[in-house]
Design a protein around this motif. Sequence first.
Motif, short mmCIF file in Angstrom:
data_model
loop_
_atom_site.label_atom_id
_atom_site.label_comp_id
_atom_site.label_asym_id
_atom_site.label_seq_id
_atom_site.Cartn_x
_atom_site.Cartn_y
_atom_site.Cartn_z
N MET A 81 -1.53 7.54 8.71
CA MET A 81 -2.24 6.27 8.93
C MET A 81 -3.64 6.31 8.32
SD MET A 81 -0.14 4.17 10.38
CE MET A 81 1.04 4.98 9.26
N VAL A 82 -4.32 7.46 8.41
CA VAL A 82 -5.64 7.59 7.79
C VAL A 82 -5.53 7.40 6.28
CG1 VAL A 82 -7.45 9.27 7.25
CG2 VAL A 82 -6.68 8.99 9.60
N PRO A 122 10.17 8.58 10.79
CA PRO A 122 9.05 8.39 11.71
C PRO A 122 7.85 9.29 11.43
CG PRO A 122 10.89 9.49 12.82
CD PRO A 122 11.40 9.01 11.49
N ALA A 123 8.01 10.31 10.59
CA ALA A 123 6.87 11.13 10.21
C ALA A 123 5.79 10.29 9.52
CB ALA A 123 7.30 12.28 9.30
N GLY A 124 6.20 9.16 8.96
CA GLY A 124 5.25 8.26 8.31
C GLY A 124 4.26 7.65 9.27
N VAL A 146 -7.36 -0.80 -2.16
CA VAL A 146 -6.62 -1.88 -2.82
C VAL A 146 -7.37 -3.21 -2.71
CG1 VAL A 146 -4.51 -3.27 -2.71
CG2 VAL A 146 -4.37 -0.77 -2.61
N LEU A 147 -8.01 -3.43 -1.56
CA LEU A 147 -8.72 -4.68 -1.34
C LEU A 147 -10.20 -4.59 -1.76
CD1 LEU A 147 -7.24 -5.81 2.10
CD2 LEU A 147 -6.58 -6.52 -0.20
N VAL A 197 0.85 -1.18 0.00
CA VAL A 197 0.00 0.00 0.00
C VAL A 197 0.89 1.23 0.00
CG1 VAL A 197 -1.77 1.28 1.25
CG2 VAL A 197 -1.82 -1.22 1.25
N ASP A 198 0.81 2.01 -1.08
CA ASP A 198 1.63 3.22 -1.20
C ASP A 198 3.11 2.91 -0.96
OD1 ASP A 198 2.05 5.91 -1.72
OD2 ASP A 198 1.82 6.50 0.37
#
Length: 278
Positions: free
Chosen positions: A77-78, A69-71, A87-88, A8-9
Motif C-alpha cells: 500500500m505504501v 491477498p499479498a497485494g 501519477v497525479l 497505478v502499477d
Amino acid sequence: MEHRFVTVDGTELHYSEWGDETAPPVVCAHGLSRVGRDFDPIARSLSDTYRVLCPDLPGRGLSEWYGDPAGYSNQAMVELLTEFCDVLDLESIRWIGTSMGGGLGMALAGGPLADRITHLVVNDISPDPVQDADEEALGRIIKYVPHPPTVSTVTELEAYYRETYGPFFSEMTDSEWRRFTVTSARRTDDGRITPAYDPRIIESLDEDASGDPWTVWESISAAICIVYGTDSKILPREPLEAMLEHQPTARTVEVDCGHAPALNVDEQREPIAEFFSE
C-alpha cells in the motif's frame, strides 16, 4: 465532487476529487475496511481552498481487487500510494489518514514521500497498533473484518454498520449513517448486499511497511496533528503520550469518542483546516 479512476502499477483505483485541480492537494486515506467516501464531510469543507483526493485502496469501494491477498500488505500500500501521488503529479501534500490510513501516512511521511508531505493528520492510530492497541479492541477488528455480513437490504446493512461502529465512532446523524452505508455497499452475485471490500484484505496486513515504526515516527519532519478519541482503545493514552514525547511539536485534537473520530463536524474539521493553513 467528481468520480475519477487512475491505473497505478496495473491496478485501477477509484478516487473522489473535490475542489480546483490547481489548488494545493490534500490526500485522505481511509481505515482498513472502509472507503474514500468516508471523507465526504471534511473533503467538502476543505474544497474551497484545496484539491482533495480520497482514494479507495485496492480491494475497497470501486477500486480493483487483487487476485493475491499479498497485494494488500502495508508495504504494498505504501508503494502504491507513492505511485498514486507520482501519477497525479502531487507535490507539497497535506495528508489525512484515519486508522490504517494514518499508519500509511506515517510510513510515507517518514519514507518515500518525506520531501512532499508537509502536513500530516493522524486520526486515532499509533505507529505500532499491533503492539499499542488494546488487545480486545484489536481482536474485535480481526474478528469482524474477514467475515462481512451478506444481507437482503441496504437497511439491514445500515443496522449492521450502526451496531459495529456506532458505539465507537464520534456521533453521526441519521442522514450521515445512510450516506456511510450507501457509499460502502456492494451487490453480491446473487443480488444481496454486503460491505464493499474484499474479506482477504486483512491476510497480509501485518507485513511491515517501513522498518521500526517508532523510528519512522521520530524521523518525520512534516508538521503533525494527532486527532484522537478520548475513549479509544486503538490509540490508548500511553502510546499517545509516547507519540508526543517523540514529536513534541505535534498538536492534538481531542474528541469525546472511541475509535475513530468521523471528521464530520466543525469541532473536528476546523482545527484541521487551521493546521493546514499554517
